[in-house]
Design an enzyme around this catalytic site. Structure first.
Site, PDB file in Angstrom:
ATOM      1  CG  ASP A  34      -0.194  -0.020   2.531  1.00 35.17           C
ATOM      2  OD1 ASP A  34       1.058  -0.071   2.507  1.00 35.17           O
ATOM      3  OD2 ASP A  34      -0.843   0.030   3.593  1.00 35.17           O
ATOM      4  CD  GLU A  36       0.748   2.272   5.849  1.00 36.59           C
ATOM      5  OE1 GLU A  36       1.099   1.351   6.618  1.00 36.59           O
ATOM      6  OE2 GLU A  36      -0.369   2.830   5.930  1.00 36.59           O
ATOM      7  NE  ARG A  93      14.809  23.911  -3.376  1.00 40.04           N
ATOM      8  CZ  ARG A  93      14.733  23.441  -4.610  1.00 40.04           C
ATOM      9  NH1 ARG A  93      15.103  24.187  -5.619  1.00 40.04           N
ATOM     10  NH2 ARG A  93      14.296  22.212  -4.839  1.00 40.04           N
ATOM     11  CD  GLN A  94       7.145  27.230   1.054  1.00 37.37           C
ATOM     12  OE1 GLN A  94       7.532  27.240  -0.098  1.00 37.37           O
ATOM     13  NE2 GLN A  94       6.279  28.116   1.503  1.00 37.37           N
ATOM     14  CE  LYS A 189      17.522  31.955  -8.927  1.00 39.20           C
ATOM     15  NZ  LYS A 189      17.884  30.607  -8.480  1.00 39.20           N
ATOM     16  NE  ARG A 191      13.414  29.500  -8.442  1.00 41.00           N
ATOM     17  CZ  ARG A 191      13.894  28.578  -9.266  1.00 41.00           C
ATOM     18  NH1 ARG A 191      13.138  28.057 -10.194  1.00 41.00           N
ATOM     19  NH2 ARG A 191      15.154  28.184  -9.171  1.00 41.00           N
ATOM     20  N   GLY A 222      17.376  22.847 -13.348  1.00 43.30           N
ATOM     21  CA  GLY A 222      18.500  23.290 -14.180  1.00 43.30           C
ATOM     22  C   GLY A 222      18.324  24.701 -14.731  1.00 43.30           C
ATOM     23  CB  THR A 224      19.409  28.450 -11.376  1.00 48.27           C
ATOM     24  OG1 THR A 224      18.139  28.595 -10.745  1.00 48.27           O
ATOM     25  CG2 THR A 224      20.410  29.406 -10.776  1.00 48.27           C
TER      26      THR A 224
HETATM   27  C1  R5P Z   1      17.899  28.718  -5.286  1.00 49.96           C
HETATM   28  O1  R5P Z   1      18.083  29.880  -5.033  1.00 49.96           O
HETATM   29  C2  R5P Z   1      18.963  27.672  -5.260  1.00 49.96           C
HETATM   30  O2  R5P Z   1      20.167  28.145  -4.767  1.00 49.96           O
HETATM   31  C3  R5P Z   1      19.170  27.074  -6.642  1.00 49.96           C
HETATM   32  O3  R5P Z   1      19.724  28.047  -7.485  1.00 49.96           O
HETATM   33  C4  R5P Z   1      17.890  26.587  -7.188  1.00 49.96           C
HETATM   34  O4  R5P Z   1      17.212  25.818  -6.256  1.00 49.96           O
HETATM   35  C5  R5P Z   1      18.110  25.786  -8.437  1.00 49.96           C
HETATM   36  O5  R5P Z   1      16.864  25.416  -8.960  1.00 49.96           O
HETATM   37  P1  R5P Z   1      16.688  25.162 -10.508  1.00 49.96           P
HETATM   38  O6  R5P Z   1      17.744  24.175 -10.932  1.00 49.96           O
HETATM   39  O7  R5P Z   1      15.297  24.600 -10.628  1.00 49.96           O
HETATM   40  O8  R5P Z   1      16.803  26.476 -11.196  1.00 49.96           O
END
Ligand code: R5P
Length: 290
Positions: A34, A36, A93-94, A189, A191, A222, A224
């Site tokens: 199932d 688990e 990251r959250q 950058k 997002r 990828g 970034t």
């Molecule tokens: C975010 O600020 C992290 O340092 C990475 O740059 C990010 O998590 C990379 O995510 P992705 O490959 O989806 O761009």
């Protein structure tokens, strides 16, 4: 100290135990029909201080549950103290509510691990170090960037320029620059929090004709790295390499990065992948004996 070999990091756990000359605790694990998770410690931990080595890279949720179950099993079987070594700490990251109505996922994860029996946690290049200060037990992060930089030094790259693909990664770039000594810079950058799309500004960097290594903590989709590599191409960098601690490489991330003309991607065994050319074992072993 005994090292519990978490199913997600068995080889790394073995290497750490060998360096420490510590006894290992093998683990039986399986997934029930199932879905688990099940774990069982295959040797005694009574009155021991134990270390669990278990990464929580994708698929994160079953690996987190395994970690919690292992901590519970260790405590239930008499372990005095449980130190979780979690090379890739999922959900880090959250670490705040970016949009109204969201959870702070990493705090939920930390609370689950506390209840399960974790007394202390060490991660590797956790996304934001300050997140760990809010954990309900002592938690710290160690950096694998110097190990990655040494890898490139051994390859004989002549004073490469180090690029952080966003400002948040600049401290990583600076750590690498201390080893490689070829200069360091960063890009700006943004997002989109709804679509996840990345926009990186082109700017003037002294990279024309130079070898450049992009250093980041995580490669997920990828996007970034692709954005940074395209800018480096436009700025006429000679060769581009990519170093990251956690090579999640979701979907076709690797192909998209290589298609921009990147020579090589080098990651660590925080996440098991064919680009995991640098082992975290010496870094973790050093942390455990301090
Ligand atoms: C975010 O600020 C992290 O340092 C990475 O740059 C990010 O998590 C990379 O995510 P992705 O490959 O989806 O761009």
């Amino acid at each position: 100290m005994k090292v519990i070999l978490g199913p997600a990091s068995t080889q790394l756990g073995q290497k750490v135990a060998e360096l420490l000359k510590a006894e290992t605790v093998p683990v039986t694990s399986k997934t029930f029909p199932d879905g688990e998770s099940y774990v069982r410690l295959e040797s005694k931990v009574q009155d021991e201080e134990v270390v669990i080595v278990q990464t929580t890279s994708p698929p994160q949720d079953p690996k987190l549950i395994q970690l919690a179950l292992l901590a519970d099993a260790a405590k239930r079987n008499g372990a005095k103290k449980v130190w979780a070594i979690v090379p890739y700490l999922a959900y880090a990251r959250q670490d705040k509510s970016f949009l109204e109505g969201e959870a702070i996922s990493i705090e939920t994860v930390a609370n689950i691990l506390k209840v399960a029996g974790v007394d202390r946690l060490t991660a590797v290049n956790v996304h934001q170090e300050k997140t760990l200060a809010r954990f309900p037990f002592p938690a710290n992060t160690v950096s694998a960037i110097p190990l990655l930089a040494e890898h490139f030094k051994r390859k004989g790259l002549e004073k490469p320029f180090v690029l952080a693909p966003d400002k948040g990664a600049l401290h990583l770039g600076e750590q690498a620059e201390k080893v490689l000594r070829g200069g360091c810079g960063y890009l700006d950058k943004q997002r989109d929090r709804h679509t996840g799309q990345v926009h990186t500004e082109k700017k003037t960097l002294d990279v024309k004709g130079k070898t450049v290594i992009i250093f980041d903590d995580i490669i997920s989709t990828g996007s970034t790295i692709v954005a940074a590599a395209k800018i480096l191409r436009e700025l006429e960098a000679k060769k581009i390499y990519v170093a990251c601690v956690h090579p999640l490489l979701i979907g076709d991330a690797e192909k998209r990065i290589i298609d921009t003309g990147v020579e090589e991607i080098v990651g660590t065994d925080s996440v098991s992948s064919h680009v995991s050319k640098v082992s975290l074992a010496p870094l973790i072993a050093k942390e455990l004996v301090q």
